[in-house]
Scaffold this active site. Structure first.
Site, short mmCIF file in Angstrom:
data_model
loop_
_atom_site.label_atom_id
_atom_site.label_comp_id
_atom_site.label_asym_id
_atom_site.label_seq_id
_atom_site.Cartn_x
_atom_site.Cartn_y
_atom_site.Cartn_z
N SER A 1 0.85 -1.19 0.00
CA SER A 1 0.00 0.00 0.00
C SER A 1 0.89 1.24 0.00
O SER A 1 1.69 1.40 -0.92
CB SER A 1 -0.95 -0.03 1.20
OG SER A 1 -1.85 1.05 1.15
N THR A 2 0.81 2.08 1.02
CA THR A 2 1.56 3.33 1.05
C THR A 2 3.06 3.07 0.92
O THR A 2 3.63 2.30 1.69
CB THR A 2 1.30 4.10 2.35
OG1 THR A 2 -0.11 4.18 2.56
CG2 THR A 2 1.89 5.49 2.30
N HIS B 1 -2.66 -1.06 -3.37
CA HIS B 1 -3.83 -0.20 -3.20
C HIS B 1 -3.73 1.00 -4.14
O HIS B 1 -2.89 1.88 -3.94
CB HIS B 1 -3.94 0.27 -1.75
CG HIS B 1 -4.21 -0.83 -0.78
ND1 HIS B 1 -3.94 -0.71 0.56
CD2 HIS B 1 -4.72 -2.08 -0.95
CE1 HIS B 1 -4.28 -1.83 1.18
NE2 HIS B 1 -4.75 -2.68 0.27
N MET C 1 -0.01 0.98 5.15
CA MET C 1 -0.74 1.28 6.37
C MET C 1 -1.83 0.25 6.60
O MET C 1 -2.44 -0.24 5.65
CB MET C 1 -1.36 2.69 6.26
CG MET C 1 -2.01 3.18 7.53
SD MET C 1 -0.77 3.49 8.81
CE MET C 1 -1.82 4.08 10.14
N ASP D 1 -4.35 -4.93 5.97
CA ASP D 1 -4.92 -5.68 4.86
C ASP D 1 -3.98 -6.80 4.41
O ASP D 1 -2.81 -6.55 4.10
CB ASP D 1 -5.20 -4.73 3.68
CG ASP D 1 -5.90 -5.43 2.53
OD1 ASP D 1 -6.72 -6.32 2.79
OD2 ASP D 1 -5.64 -5.05 1.37
#
Length: 364
Positions: free
Chosen positions: A176-177, A202, A295, A298
């Site tokens: 993600s991030t 993401h 973050m 997930d």
């Protein structure tokens, strides 16, 4: 009393500056301490106010956002959330910004800006919160060739073909991030005959096409957005399309990609949980799992399911993560076999594959 996250908004649109200021100031834990119409004004604000985070538009007068970001990350690295229009050009620019060190981005609507930003308010403030605790690094000066506009090429030396690998092996990556650059770091060392790689990062619709195309120019393997029913083949990487889940299924003797527009999982679509659960159920010991920076949590529990089904899993370590959320949760779930710096993950995977007899199914 807990200190509020201080934010400087940089955007040439007075409307956008006003909207972002109002959205930020509605939060109990953050405050907009300044709003600048261009990077030169922003530069003075940053010196004076020392904000925790800045939001940065791309197209602005006097100096564009990328040039300002480049200077900022070389001279005074700090968390930056880009504000980019949801267009093909906007996606390309955003990816360049992430390469330069921006923590995250907001896909600003092209029309209906007022309503669009209000609908995105929760996403915007979540990204500011994440950025405020992200690890940012100083941007190295660009090499002369890159500065002259020469196309980027993989810097890794050519690797000998991997010995008689099982074509069943599939590498599954979740992030993600900070993940766009982390994925690049993992994919560029992969030789042309690497096992198939499936990736959930993401991302919203409109960005994954540009992301896949950019990686395809840098890698020896072929990188593309995954398509419904597509065979998953060695020497290829498949990225979950923005706004859609990606999972793996079997069709006869082949593995295929399944693209779904179902409900978000763990607030995400695409979700790492969906990909990793399918890997656990369909691939079992033929899977290799990799959890990268991001973050939240997930995919953590599904990665444990992968491990229980026989996969071998790698998790990025805290020191090399932009945000140590998803990796931390995977470790806490007992999903990791190895916890490694980002720069060591690709070689660790390749060395494990090279030392494994073809077709052997590992269950640990």
């Amino acid at each position: 009393m807990t200190k509020k996250i201080s934010v400087v908004v940089v955007d040439d649109s007075a409307l956008v500056r006003s909207l972002l200021t109002e959205i930020i100031n509605r939060q109990h834990d953050m405050v907009c301490v300044g709003a600048a119409a261009d990077p030169l004004i922003a530069r003075e604000m940053i010196r004076e106010l020392n904000p925790d985070v800045i939001t940065l538009d791309v197209e602005m007068p006097r100096m564009d956002g990328l040039e300002f970001l480049s200077r900022l990350m070389r001279l005074r690295p700090m968390p930056v959330v880009m504000v980019s229009t949801l267009t093909e050009q906007g996606a390309d620019i955003t990816l360049r910004a992430l390469e330069m060190g921006a923590v995250d981005y907001v896909a600003k609507p092209r029309i209906g800006v007022s309503n669009g930003l209000q609908e995105l308010a929760g996403d915007i403030v979540d990204k500011i919160r994440v950025a405020s605790c992200a690890q940012v690094r100083r941007l190295a000066p660009a090499p002369a060739a890159a500065a002259a506009g020469s196309p980027a090429t993989p810097s890794q030396p050519a690797r000998a073909p991997l010995p008689r690998l099982s074509t069943e092996k599939i590498i599954c990556i979740g992030s993600s991030t900070g993940g766009t650059e982390a994925i690049r770091e993992v994919l560029t060392p992969m030789p042309a005959d690497a096992p198939a790689i499936v990736i959930t990062q993401h991302m919203p619709p409109g960005f994954t096409t540009s992301f896949a195309a950019r990686l395809n120019t840098l890698c020896r393997i072929q990188v593309s957005e995954a398509q419904q029913g597509q065979r998953i083949l060695p020497g290829h990487a498949y990225i979950a399309p923005g706004g859609h889940h990606l999972r793996i299924d079997r069709s006869g003797s082949n593995y295929v990609a399944v693209i779904e527009d179902t409900e978000p999982v763990n607030r995400h679509r695409p979700s790492v949980e969906v990909l990793f659960k399918s890997a656990a159920h369909v691939l079992g010991p033929n899977a290799i799992g990799i959890m990268l920076t991001g973050m939240g949590g997930d995919g953590a529990q599904a990665m444990r399911e992968m491990k229980d089904a026989g996969s071998y899993n790698y998790v990025q370590d805290e020191a090399s993560c932009v945000v140590f959320g998803m990796p931390r949760m995977a470790i806490q779930a007992g999903a990791a076999h190895e916890i490694l710096p980002l720069t060591q993950i690709a070689n660790a995977v390749l060395n494990r594959l090279a030392s494994s007899p073809a077709g052997v199914r590992h269950r640990i």
